[in-house]
Design an enzyme around this catalytic site. Structure first.
Site, short mmCIF file in Angstrom:
data_model
loop_
_atom_site.label_atom_id
_atom_site.label_comp_id
_atom_site.label_asym_id
_atom_site.label_seq_id
_atom_site.Cartn_x
_atom_site.Cartn_y
_atom_site.Cartn_z
N VAL A 94 -16.47 -5.97 29.93
CA VAL A 94 -15.31 -5.14 30.22
C VAL A 94 -14.36 -5.97 31.06
CG1 VAL A 94 -16.47 -2.89 30.05
CG2 VAL A 94 -16.41 -4.08 32.24
N SER A 95 -13.11 -5.53 31.13
CA SER A 95 -12.09 -6.35 31.77
C SER A 95 -12.01 -6.18 33.28
CB SER A 95 -10.72 -6.02 31.16
OG SER A 95 -10.73 -6.32 29.80
N SER A 96 -12.38 -5.02 33.80
CA SER A 96 -12.22 -4.82 35.24
C SER A 96 -13.41 -4.07 35.82
CB SER A 96 -10.93 -4.05 35.53
OG SER A 96 -11.03 -2.73 35.05
N GLN B 268 -14.18 -0.38 35.15
CA GLN B 268 -14.79 0.02 33.88
C GLN B 268 -16.29 -0.21 33.87
OE1 GLN B 268 -12.35 -2.68 31.58
NE2 GLN B 268 -11.19 -0.97 30.73
#
Length: 191
Positions: free
Chosen positions: A57-59, A62
């Site tokens: 996931v990007s961050s 999340q």
């Protein structure tokens, strides 16, 4: 083997594994014996080497999505007859190449199959090159959901727009702005 041991071996939190068992979403056969939940032994792997599930996931916001993604990837791999030997999950942008866990996974020759949910979870650009280089060494990538963008031209334009938007607006809102630009260009913009 009991459920806790199985969960720790798969890289899943034991509470998550218990929840999957309660909801009937556990990707392997399991049964309750008194107070104990026993996971039936997994079938012998059909592929030589290790099958690894890669989730990203990007961050950090999340993190819950990452846990759910791990469950979907392990269940999907099991549904395709692959026995997942290793789960690699990380938080990092798909736009840069500074993902230590992915680099370590790709450089490990014992890993012969890498299972991902979507192409962009592995890399935003150059997926075909990565797949070809792994295939040259007898390894492969399995994408569970390859229906995200069927048209190659639309996918390529989306990747280029995402890259440009990341430079202009920052990485966080880039994919949303790129998707909106593609929707406007194709006339699919919601009213």
């Amino acid at each position: 083997m009991n459920l806790r041991e199985w969960a720790l071996e798969q890289g899943v939190h034991p509470v998550t594994a218990y929840r999957w068992f309660r909801e009937g979403k556990l990707p392997v056969p399991a049964r309750r014996v008194g107070r104990l939940i026993l996971v039936d032994p997994a079938p012998k792997p059909a592929v030589a080497g290790t099958v690894a599930a890669y989730c990203r996931v990007s961050s950090a916001e999340q993190k819950d999505d990452l846990e759910r993604q791990v469950g979907r990837v392990v269940a999907g791999a099991t549904g395709q007859g692959l026995v997942v030997g290793r789960v690699v999950s990380e938080i990092g942008s798909g736009m840069n190449g500074h993902r230590r866990k992915l680099t370590k996974l790709l450089s490990d020759p014992a890993v012969t199959v890498i299972v991902v949910e979507h192409r962009d979870r592995l890399t935003r650009f150059g997926f075909e090159h990565l797949a070809a280089s792994l295939a040259a060494t007898g390894r492969r990538i399995v994408v569970l959901d390859d229906t995200e963008t069927a048209d190659d031209l639309v996918r390529d334009v989306t990747e280029v727009l995402t890259s440009l938007c990341a430079r202009l607006y920052g990485r966080r809102s880039a994919s949303r702005r790129a998707a909106k630009a593609v929707a406007i260009a194709t006339g699919d913009e919601p009213a």
